[in-house]
Design an enzyme around this catalytic site. Structure first.
Site, PDB file in Angstrom:
ATOM      1  N   PHE A 209       0.855  -0.998   0.224  1.00 22.32           N
ATOM      2  CA  PHE A 209       0.167   0.051   0.172  1.00 22.32           C
ATOM      3  C   PHE A 209       0.603   1.214  -0.560  1.00 22.32           C
ATOM      4  O   PHE A 209       1.431   1.114   1.003  1.00 22.32           O
ATOM      5  CB  PHE A 209      -0.963  -0.052   1.090  1.00 22.32           C
ATOM      6  CG  PHE A 209      -1.409   1.556   1.258  1.00 22.32           C
ATOM      7  CD1 PHE A 209      -2.573   1.338   0.493  1.00 22.32           C
ATOM      8  CD2 PHE A 209      -0.965   2.447   2.148  1.00 22.32           C
ATOM      9  CE1 PHE A 209      -3.232   2.666   1.041  1.00 22.32           C
ATOM     10  CE2 PHE A 209      -1.768   3.909   2.685  1.00 22.32           C
ATOM     11  CZ  PHE A 209      -3.095   3.554   1.947  1.00 22.32           C
ATOM     12  N   GLY A 211       0.351   5.205   0.345  1.00 19.75           N
ATOM     13  CA  GLY A 211      -0.637   6.440   0.426  1.00 19.75           C
ATOM     14  C   GLY A 211      -0.805   7.116   1.477  1.00 19.75           C
ATOM     15  O   GLY A 211       0.298   7.223   2.695  1.00 19.75           O
ATOM     16  N   LEU A 233       3.525  -1.441   3.915  1.00 17.24           N
ATOM     17  CA  LEU A 233       3.525   0.591   3.820  1.00 17.24           C
ATOM     18  C   LEU A 233       4.642   1.272   3.281  1.00 17.24           C
ATOM     19  O   LEU A 233       5.055   1.480   4.120  1.00 17.24           O
ATOM     20  CB  LEU A 233       2.242   0.804   5.038  1.00 17.24           C
ATOM     21  CG  LEU A 233       1.593   0.113   6.014  1.00 17.24           C
ATOM     22  CD1 LEU A 233       1.320   0.159   7.341  1.00 17.24           C
ATOM     23  CD2 LEU A 233       0.410  -0.287   5.260  1.00 17.24           C
ATOM     24  N   GLU A 234       3.768   1.944   2.610  1.00 17.89           N
ATOM     25  CA  GLU A 234       4.542   3.500   1.899  1.00 17.89           C
ATOM     26  C   GLU A 234       3.831   5.110   2.280  1.00 17.89           C
ATOM     27  O   GLU A 234       2.488   5.152   1.607  1.00 17.89           O
ATOM     28  CB  GLU A 234       4.996   3.549   0.829  1.00 17.89           C
ATOM     29  CG  GLU A 234       6.412   2.622   0.219  1.00 17.89           C
ATOM     30  CD  GLU A 234       7.083   2.071  -1.138  1.00 17.89           C
ATOM     31  OE1 GLU A 234       7.214   3.607  -1.849  1.00 17.89           O
ATOM     32  OE2 GLU A 234       6.663   1.070  -2.131  1.00 17.89           O
ATOM     33  N   LEU A 235       4.020   5.110   3.211  1.00 14.18           N
ATOM     34  CA  LEU A 235       2.877   6.501   3.998  1.00 14.18           C
ATOM     35  C   LEU A 235       3.678   7.644   3.752  1.00 14.18           C
ATOM     36  O   LEU A 235       4.591   8.329   2.797  1.00 14.18           O
ATOM     37  CB  LEU A 235       3.075   6.288   5.165  1.00 14.18           C
ATOM     38  CG  LEU A 235       2.269   4.677   5.353  1.00 14.18           C
ATOM     39  CD1 LEU A 235       1.636   4.630   7.004  1.00 14.18           C
ATOM     40  CD2 LEU A 235       0.556   4.314   4.929  1.00 14.18           C
TER      41      LEU A 235
END
EC number: 1.2.1.3
Length: 468
Positions: A209, A211, A233-235
């Site tokens: 993901f 976002g 997760l790349e946030l």
């Protein structure tokens, strides 16, 4: 059951430019089944076969860049003068991952012992769900889809409703490149409950993901009752820059403005906080004003435009709220006079690039992700103060230090809490370095040789010679 209608609203006009239908429950349920079936044969293909497919797909993507750039500009608003560059960068990134794939996926031998052979193999996981964003859709997708396919996995991709055709184009190029049926699938969705259903499906082995923090937490929560599924997760980010007193001020100002407002500041690694040594603060602000005075805010289809609209009315509202909060608390709007800033085209989500001074950490613009073309500049009086303020954040994606003193920059970089620390550069994920966030900027990693790790699992082989 009726399907969900998904409309893409142009940031330039706020009119609907694309309409798609989401899957029915039955169609959604078929995606992981087909991915699992395709995986049984695809996992047995050789690495050279997978490399050939990925290489051909990247070539096709590169050939179509002008056509796809127009489509992307219409859907997310980046000026057409810069959109094609995303494709050349995405292809170069994919080619690097191709180049290192044999080494990254190689077996690891155990200790030598007469009569035994032991080694560790990296084997594919199975179906991978990739949820990717609108701001750099092809770049962020390449981060996951290339190592996923090279590792032997099948993939299901879901684009942002803002850029729906990106998934369709990727599916087209991989199909034309020879990817077997159902190795690459896609679907459109704006309803998180459908994503949640897939995350919980036992066939899905990894969810990637990219976002917002809220979106990442929702995905992680959906996966929390499954042991087998992995989540990468790349946030978000609130990336700081520290400008020391020894820099060439005009050069640093030009670089930092670009790092802060390129793509209208809509990048997870855009510069969102700038700390400047008090000795050069006023000179730096003047230099930033000079740079900004030469920018053009306008219609993204115009090749002379530097800055286009932000993605949505809601995003524009958030950015204005950050600016207004700062000014209420004592900040000053130091943006230079610029006719294009004062008279943007009507109908779109235009936010003028805004320079704020006299800011502090009581202001939302210095703590929350703004994701817009805002440059808040804060005075500091020492390296120690700068590092303390840089680390005063819930995020930790990138940071940058601007100085002629490389030795001192390395010392400071060791104390900065960020997955990547740049010196005299910013806003550039290099494919040979791990792209990794700390704190609320995410977990897991992409790019570099370590970017393959989450797409495979380790399997040990212990072989003893048969007794004679």
């Amino acid at each position: 059951m009726s399907t969900e209608t998904i409309n893409t609203i142009s940031p330039t006009t706020n009119d609907t430019v694309v309409t798609r239908q989401g899957p029915t429950d039955a169609e959604l349920a078929e995606l992981p089944k087909r991915a699992a079936k395709a995986f049984e044969s695809y996992r047995k293909t050789s690495l050279s076969e997978r490399q050939q497919i990925v290489r051909k797909a990247l070539e096709l993507l590169n050939k179509r860049q002008d056509e796809l750039a127009k489509e992307l500009t219409e859907q997310m608003g980046r000026p057409i003068a810069y959109t094609a560059k995303e494709f050349t960068t995405a292809v170069a990134r994919g080619e690097y991952m191709l180049k290192i794939s044999e080494q990254a996926l190689a077996d690891t031998p155990g200790e030598e012992q007469e009569g035994f052979r032991r080694y560790i193999k990296k084997v594919p996981l199975g179906p991978v769900l990739i949820l990717f964003p609108w701001n750099y859709p092809y770049l962020t997708l390449v981060n996951s889809i290339v190592p996923a396919l090279l590792s032997g996995n099948t993939v299901i991709i879901k684009p942002s409703p803002q850029t729906p055709t990106t998934a369709e184009r990727i599916h087209e190029v991989f199909t034309e490149a020879g990817a077997p049926k159902d190795v690459v699938q896609f679907f459109h969705c704006g309803d998180f409950s459908k994503i949640e259903t897939l995350v919980r499906n036992p066939e899905i082995q990894l969810v990637c993901f990219t976002g917002s923090v809220a979106g990442g937490l929702a995905v992680q929560k959906a996966a929390s009752d499954r042991v087998a599924v992995r989540v990468g997760l790349e946030l978000g980010g609130k990336d700081p820059a520290y400008v020391r007193s020894d820099v060439d001020v005009e050069w640093a100002a030009e670089e930092i403005v670009d790092g802060a407002i390129f793509n209208s500041g809509q990048s997870c690694c855009s510069l969102e906080r700038v700390y400047v040594d008090d000795k050069i603060h006023d000179k730096f602000v003047s230099a930033v004003q000079k740079v900004l005075s030469g920018y053009k805010l306008g219609d993204p289809s115009d090749k002379s435009t530097n800055i286009g609209p932000v993605v949505s009315k809601r995003s524009a509202q958030t950015i204005r709220e950050h600016i207004d909060d700062a000014i209420r608390k004592g900040a000053k709007d130091a943006t230079p006079k610029n006719e294009s800033f004062d008279q943007p085209p009507s109908g779109g989500n235009y936010i003028k690039p805004t320079l704020l001074i006299d800011v502090n950490h009581d202001m939302t613009v210095m703590t929350d992700e703004t994701f817009g073309p805002v440059i808040p500049v804060m005075r500091v009086t020492s390296d120690a103060e700068a590092v303390r303020l840089m680390n005063d954040s819930e995020f930790g994606l990138t940071a940058s230090i601007w100085t002629k003193d490389e030795k001192k920059a390395n010392e400071l970089a060791d104390d900065v809490d960020a997955g990547t620390v740049f010196v005299n550069r910013c806003d550039y994920p290099s494919p040979d370095l791990a792209w990794v966030g700390i704190k609320n900027s995410g977990k897991g990693q992409t790019l570099s040789k370590y970017g393959f790790d989450q797409f495979s699992k380790l399997k040990s082989y212990h072989i003893k010679d048969y007794p004679k």
